[in-house]
Design a protein around this motif. Structure first.
Motif, PDB file in Angstrom:
ATOM      1  N   GLU A   6      39.245  38.067  34.708  1.00 39.33           N
ATOM      2  CA  GLU A   6      38.112  37.835  35.619  1.00 39.33           C
ATOM      3  C   GLU A   6      38.512  37.872  37.089  1.00 39.33           C
ATOM      4  O   GLU A   6      37.717  38.228  37.936  1.00 39.33           O
ATOM      5  CB  GLU A   6      37.485  36.467  35.322  1.00 39.33           C
ATOM      6  N   SER A   7      39.737  37.451  37.382  1.00 41.84           N
ATOM      7  CA  SER A   7      40.142  37.275  38.785  1.00 41.84           C
ATOM      8  C   SER A   7      41.439  37.998  39.129  1.00 41.84           C
ATOM      9  O   SER A   7      42.451  37.365  39.427  1.00 41.84           O
ATOM     10  CB  SER A   7      40.322  35.782  39.076  1.00 41.84           C
TER      11      SER A   7
ATOM     12  N   GLU B 267      45.853  34.018  34.230  1.00 47.32           N
ATOM     13  CA  GLU B 267      44.793  34.340  33.270  1.00 47.32           C
ATOM     14  C   GLU B 267      45.292  35.270  32.178  1.00 47.32           C
ATOM     15  O   GLU B 267      45.020  35.047  30.987  1.00 47.32           O
ATOM     16  CB  GLU B 267      43.591  34.975  33.981  1.00 47.32           C
TER      17      GLU B 267
ATOM     18  N   LEU C  63      38.386  32.586  28.123  1.00 53.04           N
ATOM     19  CA  LEU C  63      38.794  31.843  29.304  1.00 53.04           C
ATOM     20  C   LEU C  63      37.884  30.635  29.487  1.00 53.04           C
ATOM     21  O   LEU C  63      36.671  30.770  29.614  1.00 53.04           O
ATOM     22  CB  LEU C  63      38.726  32.762  30.521  1.00 53.04           C
TER      23      LEU C  63
ATOM     24  N   PRO D 137      39.061  29.384  34.626  1.00 49.30           N
ATOM     25  CA  PRO D 137      39.665  30.534  35.302  1.00 49.30           C
ATOM     26  C   PRO D 137      40.834  30.118  36.194  1.00 49.30           C
ATOM     27  O   PRO D 137      41.049  28.928  36.429  1.00 49.30           O
ATOM     28  CB  PRO D 137      38.541  31.111  36.152  1.00 49.30           C
TER      29      PRO D 137
ATOM     30  N   ALA E  42      45.563  28.745  34.242  1.00 49.99           N
ATOM     31  CA  ALA E  42      44.308  29.128  33.606  1.00 49.99           C
ATOM     32  C   ALA E  42      44.362  28.545  32.203  1.00 49.99           C
ATOM     33  O   ALA E  42      45.424  28.434  31.604  1.00 49.99           O
ATOM     34  CB  ALA E  42      44.166  30.642  33.556  1.00 49.99           C
TER      35      ALA E  42
END
Length: 75
Positions: free
Chosen positions: A26-27, A43, A55, A58, A68
């Motif tokens: 996601e990041s 992550e 997840l 996050p 994470a």
């Protein structure tokens, strides 16, 4: 970290940058990619532990630590 994991009897697994690159996150971070060769460590590592994980928390930063947390169903 390794010494702590051994003291509290926790499994600890290390991943290479090439393994982590394969995980969609996601990041993603261009900063992390410039340093490590992969756009995610926290992550991607968390998601790599179990195939059917999601997840839960996050990437979160605390001073010099990034973590994470994933959730998975034990079968």
């Amino acid at each position: 970290l390794l010494e702590f994991a051994q003291c509290v009897d926790l499994p600890l697994k290390f991943y290479s940058a090439s393994e982590l690159k394969k995980i969609e996150v996601e990041s993603p971070s261009s900063f992390v990619k410039n340093i490590t060769g992969t756009s995610s460590v926290a992550e991607a590592s968390a998601l790599s532990v179990y195939k059917e994980s999601r997840l839960l928390v996050p990437k979160t930063k605390f001073n010099n630590l990034t973590l994470a947390i994933v959730e998975y169903e034990k079968k």
